[in-house]
Scaffold this motif. Structure first.
Motif, PDB file in Angstrom:
ATOM      1  N   LEU A 396       1.183  -1.408   0.120  1.00 15.37           N
ATOM      2  CA  LEU A 396       0.070   0.245  -0.170  1.00 15.37           C
ATOM      3  C   LEU A 396       1.170   1.084  -0.204  1.00 15.37           C
ATOM      4  N   SER A 397       1.911   1.178   1.081  1.00 18.88           N
ATOM      5  CA  SER A 397       2.523   2.475   0.716  1.00 18.88           C
ATOM      6  C   SER A 397       3.505   2.883   0.151  1.00 18.88           C
ATOM      7  N   GLU A 398       3.749   1.443  -1.073  1.00 22.14           N
ATOM      8  CA  GLU A 398       4.424   1.311  -2.487  1.00 22.14           C
ATOM      9  C   GLU A 398       3.212   2.430  -3.902  1.00 22.14           C
ATOM     10  N   GLY A 399       2.446   2.210  -2.796  1.00 24.17           N
ATOM     11  CA  GLY A 399       1.002   2.958  -4.365  1.00 24.17           C
ATOM     12  C   GLY A 399       0.353   2.064  -4.903  1.00 24.17           C
ATOM     13  N   LEU A 400       0.007   0.665  -4.264  1.00 19.70           N
ATOM     14  CA  LEU A 400      -0.867  -0.129  -4.635  1.00 19.70           C
ATOM     15  C   LEU A 400      -1.618   0.129  -4.230  1.00 19.70           C
ATOM     16  N   THR A 401      -3.102  -0.548  -4.593  1.00 19.81           N
ATOM     17  CA  THR A 401      -4.829  -0.443  -4.465  1.00 19.81           C
ATOM     18  C   THR A 401      -4.319  -1.645  -3.062  1.00 19.81           C
ATOM     19  N   GLU A 402      -5.811  -1.266  -2.021  1.00 20.95           N
ATOM     20  CA  GLU A 402      -6.360  -2.872  -1.378  1.00 20.95           C
ATOM     21  C   GLU A 402      -5.827  -3.770  -2.244  1.00 20.95           C
ATOM     22  N   GLU A 403      -6.848  -4.171  -3.801  1.00 22.17           N
ATOM     23  CA  GLU A 403      -7.091  -4.997  -4.787  1.00 22.17           C
ATOM     24  C   GLU A 403      -5.928  -5.551  -4.581  1.00 22.17           C
ATOM     25  N   GLU A 404      -5.066  -4.741  -5.579  1.00 25.36           N
ATOM     26  CA  GLU A 404      -3.667  -4.789  -5.873  1.00 25.36           C
ATOM     27  C   GLU A 404      -2.722  -6.205  -4.824  1.00 25.36           C
ATOM     28  N   ALA A 405      -2.848  -5.281  -3.680  1.00 27.34           N
ATOM     29  CA  ALA A 405      -2.440  -5.120  -1.974  1.00 27.34           C
ATOM     30  C   ALA A 405      -2.977  -7.225  -1.478  1.00 27.34           C
ATOM     31  N   MET A 406      -3.841  -7.444  -2.065  1.00 28.19           N
ATOM     32  CA  MET A 406      -4.697  -7.938  -1.171  1.00 28.19           C
ATOM     33  C   MET A 406      -4.438  -9.364  -2.199  1.00 28.19           C
ATOM     34  N   LYS A 407      -3.637  -9.046  -4.064  1.00 22.44           N
ATOM     35  CA  LYS A 407      -3.249  -9.950  -4.430  1.00 22.44           C
ATOM     36  C   LYS A 407      -2.045 -11.001  -4.487  1.00 22.44           C
ATOM     37  N   CYS A 408      -1.233  -9.395  -3.747  1.00 22.28           N
ATOM     38  CA  CYS A 408      -0.170  -9.864  -3.714  1.00 22.28           C
ATOM     39  C   CYS A 408       0.217 -11.302  -2.811  1.00 22.28           C
ATOM     40  N   VAL A 409      -0.515 -11.318  -1.354  1.00 20.80           N
ATOM     41  CA  VAL A 409      -1.011 -11.674  -0.403  1.00 20.80           C
ATOM     42  C   VAL A 409      -1.753 -13.346  -0.376  1.00 20.80           C
ATOM     43  N   HIS A 410      -2.227 -13.415  -1.707  1.00 22.42           N
ATOM     44  CA  HIS A 410      -2.678 -14.654  -1.990  1.00 22.42           C
ATOM     45  C   HIS A 410      -1.787 -15.394  -3.136  1.00 22.42           C
ATOM     46  N   THR A 411      -1.222 -15.077  -3.356  1.00 21.92           N
ATOM     47  CA  THR A 411       0.123 -15.317  -3.858  1.00 21.92           C
ATOM     48  C   THR A 411       0.840 -15.552  -3.230  1.00 21.92           C
ATOM     49  N   PHE A 412       1.250 -15.057  -1.959  1.00 21.98           N
ATOM     50  CA  PHE A 412       2.707 -14.881  -1.392  1.00 21.98           C
ATOM     51  C   PHE A 412       2.561 -15.503  -0.188  1.00 21.98           C
ATOM     52  N   SER A 413       1.268 -14.767   0.358  1.00 21.77           N
ATOM     53  CA  SER A 413       1.402 -15.635   2.070  1.00 21.77           C
ATOM     54  C   SER A 413       1.733 -16.919   2.204  1.00 21.77           C
ATOM     55  N   ARG A 414       2.469 -16.409   3.642  1.00 21.02           N
ATOM     56  CA  ARG A 414       2.871 -17.755   4.572  1.00 21.02           C
ATOM     57  C   ARG A 414       1.915 -18.936   4.944  1.00 21.02           C
ATOM     58  N   ASP A 415       0.614 -18.201   5.158  1.00 23.62           N
ATOM     59  CA  ASP A 415      -0.741 -18.978   5.709  1.00 23.62           C
ATOM     60  C   ASP A 415      -0.996 -20.205   4.533  1.00 23.62           C
ATOM     61  N   SER A 416      -0.734 -19.965   3.684  1.00 25.78           N
ATOM     62  CA  SER A 416      -1.188 -20.560   2.411  1.00 25.78           C
ATOM     63  C   SER A 416      -0.503 -22.100   3.067  1.00 25.78           C
ATOM     64  N   ALA A 417       0.761 -22.285   3.207  1.00 29.39           N
ATOM     65  CA  ALA A 417       1.225 -23.399   3.627  1.00 29.39           C
ATOM     66  C   ALA A 417       1.184 -23.114   5.392  1.00 29.39           C
ATOM     67  N   ARG A 418       0.174 -23.024   5.586  1.00 25.46           N
ATOM     68  CA  ARG A 418      -0.217 -23.547   7.564  1.00 25.46           C
ATOM     69  C   ARG A 418      -1.171 -23.501   7.469  1.00 25.46           C
ATOM     70  N   THR A 419      -2.313 -23.835   6.862  1.00 26.43           N
ATOM     71  CA  THR A 419      -3.873 -24.453   7.028  1.00 26.43           C
ATOM     72  C   THR A 419      -3.649 -26.154   7.283  1.00 26.43           C
ATOM     73  N   PRO A 420      -4.604 -26.387   8.853  1.00 24.37           N
ATOM     74  CA  PRO A 420      -4.065 -27.296   9.295  1.00 24.37           C
ATOM     75  C   PRO A 420      -4.014 -29.098   8.522  1.00 24.37           C
ATOM     76  N   MET A 421      -3.249 -29.809   8.816  1.00 20.89           N
ATOM     77  CA  MET A 421      -3.940 -30.728   8.022  1.00 20.89           C
ATOM     78  C   MET A 421      -5.110 -31.585   7.710  1.00 20.89           C
ATOM     79  N   GLN A 422      -5.640 -32.345   7.211  1.00 17.02           N
ATOM     80  CA  GLN A 422      -6.548 -32.022   6.424  1.00 17.02           C
ATOM     81  C   GLN A 422      -6.606 -34.102   6.419  1.00 17.02           C
TER      82      GLN A 422
END
Ligand code: NOJ
Length: 551
Positions: A396-422
């Motif tokens: 956001l501080s680099e000028g991205l919109t919220e939607e664009e910033a969320m897209k980065c999170v969707h692509t790289f977030s560490r939480d994707s690797a941390r959801t519980p075992m199924q």
């Protein structure tokens, strides 16, 4: 060869593995309960991300007591039981040493911050403010914001490479080093099979602390560029080897990005400090330098091939390669390497085949064996990962919109690797009878251990088969690695050869039908194939095969 060169390692994220208490977070007893599962995957070493006492600001990478178990995970007795029961199955437990920093709740820090002249006053990196009261340098922490935090009690700033709750230890102080080695030896004595060593490249600080040329609009420069791999670091690493690892039947694998091929011999191997080194060129293809999620560069399969080639060649002469495509800091590999993938199962199998057939010890990451996918939650408030929040704010501080910033999170977030075992398709996927600390992925009715165990075509069955094939074909363990079709833009192809046999591995990493010249492929017997048929000289999208000269 050493035991850890012949086995398969599993990186286990305890908080998300199995909850035996109905508390929503995993427990050590949960791991003990599932040792059969790990055995079924041919695992001989389980690296646990930190389970020591911690306020969990960074999910355990902020340690308050190096020789105690966090109560949410259980007790030291549980840990001893896990180590003993695992050993009965020939599985060694590998601990995560977080030695660059502690928690700000660690008694060492609580003492150090009290004054400038207490016995632990020099255990952390303290500096006076600049004349105008601002931070000593313009360094940005890895998780975003200044790498310095002001401490009222001491009237000084302290340095933190990561979050402000993770103050950096001062390795220049001999007492600090002694205390850390003592902690590591506590785990050796308890029967640990080895160590993964966190963020080790940051432990040596430069002699002089200077401002750097800003790399963004915030006027700061990443702390990484100012402190990583500072000359003199090797002295500490060799001391660690002498004091901790040498003479024990354990292995060490250091998280050490940015060590060049020329330096590798000092870091790993017989004369190096560690047995293995995790480097990230193949999982950071979009980041040439610092990992800034909102500034990814494009990359191609040829880049991935080059990165793997470089590390395979570098570890031919020095040390041993720890192969991995996922860990608890990275997105899931299907989404990472194949963002528009129409056949995720084949993609998972192709990546699994690559993982298990490169020369080195494969490090399989929890959930990868089931074909786990990224999550894309609607708002940043849904995320737990401290780094996702920092990267979002930076975007956001680099000028991205919220939607664009969320897209980065969707692509790289560490939480994707941390959801519980199924584990199954019951409520909360059999992970917990309480409310899971992180939501279960919504694909759990299809993607789970119970269902995939019954399906011979599942990703899980594929991994089990790969583990068996590694046992049956010694070339996959001790054989040389020789690449061919080097210039092919889509197919990675290599041979594994020892005195007994020669195997050919061909993996089409593209979603295109591909043909190739069979001149260099003399083997014809198909040992493994992720598609129904294999036609000589042709690979369908994401097809992978292992071929042998004879059966
Ligand atoms: C690397 C670890 O893998 C990561 O999860 C952690 O946040 C940082 N080091 C800080 O310890």
């Amino acid at each position: 060869m050493k035991w850890w060169q012949k086995t398969i390692a599993y990186e286990l994220y305890p908080k998300s593995f199995l909850d035996t208490e109905g508390q929503g977070t995993g427990t050590i007893r949960g791991i003990t309960q599932k040792l059969d599962y790990l055995e079924s995957l041919g695992i001989g070493a389980v690296w646990l991300t930190p389970v020591c006492r911690s306020p969990m600001v960074d999910n355990g990478y902020d340690i308050a007591d190096y020789t105690d178990i966090d109560p949410s995970y259980g007790t030291m007795e549980d840990m001893k039981e896990l180590i003993a029961k695992a050993k009965e199955k020939n599985i060694r437990i590998v601990m995560d040493l977080v030695f660059n920093h502690t928690s700000d709740q660690n008694p060492w820090f609580l003492e150090s911050k009290m004054s400038k002249n207490n016995p632990k006053s020099s255990w952390y990196i303290w500096r006076d403010a600049k004349e105008d009261g601002s931070a000593p340098t313009n360094w940005r922490s890895i998780f975003g914001g200044s790498a310095w935090t002001w401490c009222e009690e001491r009237q000084q700033y302290y340095l933190h490479t990561f979050a402000s709750q993770q103050p950096d230890l001062n390795w220049a102080d001999e007492d600090v080093r002694k205390a850390l080695y003592q902690a590591a030896n506590f785990w050796v004595d308890l029967g640990a099979g080895g160590f993964r060593i966190d963020a080790i490249t940051y432990i040596r600080k430069p002699d002089e602390f200077k401002d750097g040329v800003p790399d963004a609009d915030d006027g700061m420069i990443s702390v990484h560029d100012m402190t990583a791999n500072t000359p003199g670091i090797l002295e500490y690493l060799y001391e660690f080897k002498r004091e901790v690892s040498e003479g024990h039947d354990i292995f060490t694998v250091a998280e050490a990005n940015g060590v060049s091929a020329d330096e590798l011999k000092y870091w790993v191997g017989e004369h190096g400090a560690f047995d293995m080194l995790f480097e990230f060129s193949h999982v950071n293809l979009e980041f040439k330098g610092v990992e800034t999620w909102c500034r990814p560069d494009p990359w191609t399969i040829s880049d991935l091939k080059r990165a793997l080639r470089n590390s395979q060649n570098a570890t031919k002469a020095n040390g041993w390669y720890p192969a991995f495509f996922e860990n608890h800091d990275k997105p899931r590999c299907i989404d990472h390497y194949f963002p528009e993938c129409s056949d995720p199962s084949s993609a998972a199998k192709a990546m699994g085949t690559l993982l298990m057939t490169l020369r080195g010890t494969p490090f399989l990451y929890q959930g990868q064996e089931l074909g786990y996918r990224n999550v894309a939650w609607p708002s940043i408030d849904c995320y737990n990962d401290i780094s996702s929040i920092g990267q979002y704010q930076f975007a956001l501080s680099e000028g991205l919109t919220e939607e664009e910033a969320m897209k980065c999170v969707h692509t790289f977030s560490r939480d994707s690797a941390r959801t519980p075992m199924q584990w199954d398709d019951t409520e909360n996927a059999g992970f917990s009878s309480g409310t899971p600390w992180l939501p279960i992925h919504d694909d759990y009715k299809e993607v789970n251990v119970e269902k995939e165990s019954r399906d011979p075509d599942s990703v899980l069955s594929w991994y089990r088969t790969l583990a068996e094939i590694r046992q049956e074909h010694s070339a996959l363990i001790s054989g040389d690695w020789t690449e061919f079709m080097k210039d092919d833009p889509d197919i990675i192809a290599y041979k594994r050869k020892n005195d007994e046999e020669e195997l050919y591995i061909l993996i089409n990493l593209s979603e295109k039908q591909r043909t190739f010249s069979t001149e260099s492929v003399t083997a014809e017997h198909v040992i493994l194939n992720n598609k129904d048929t294999y036609e000589k000289g042709s690979l369908s999208p994401l097809q992978c095969v292992i071929l042998a000269e004879k059966l």
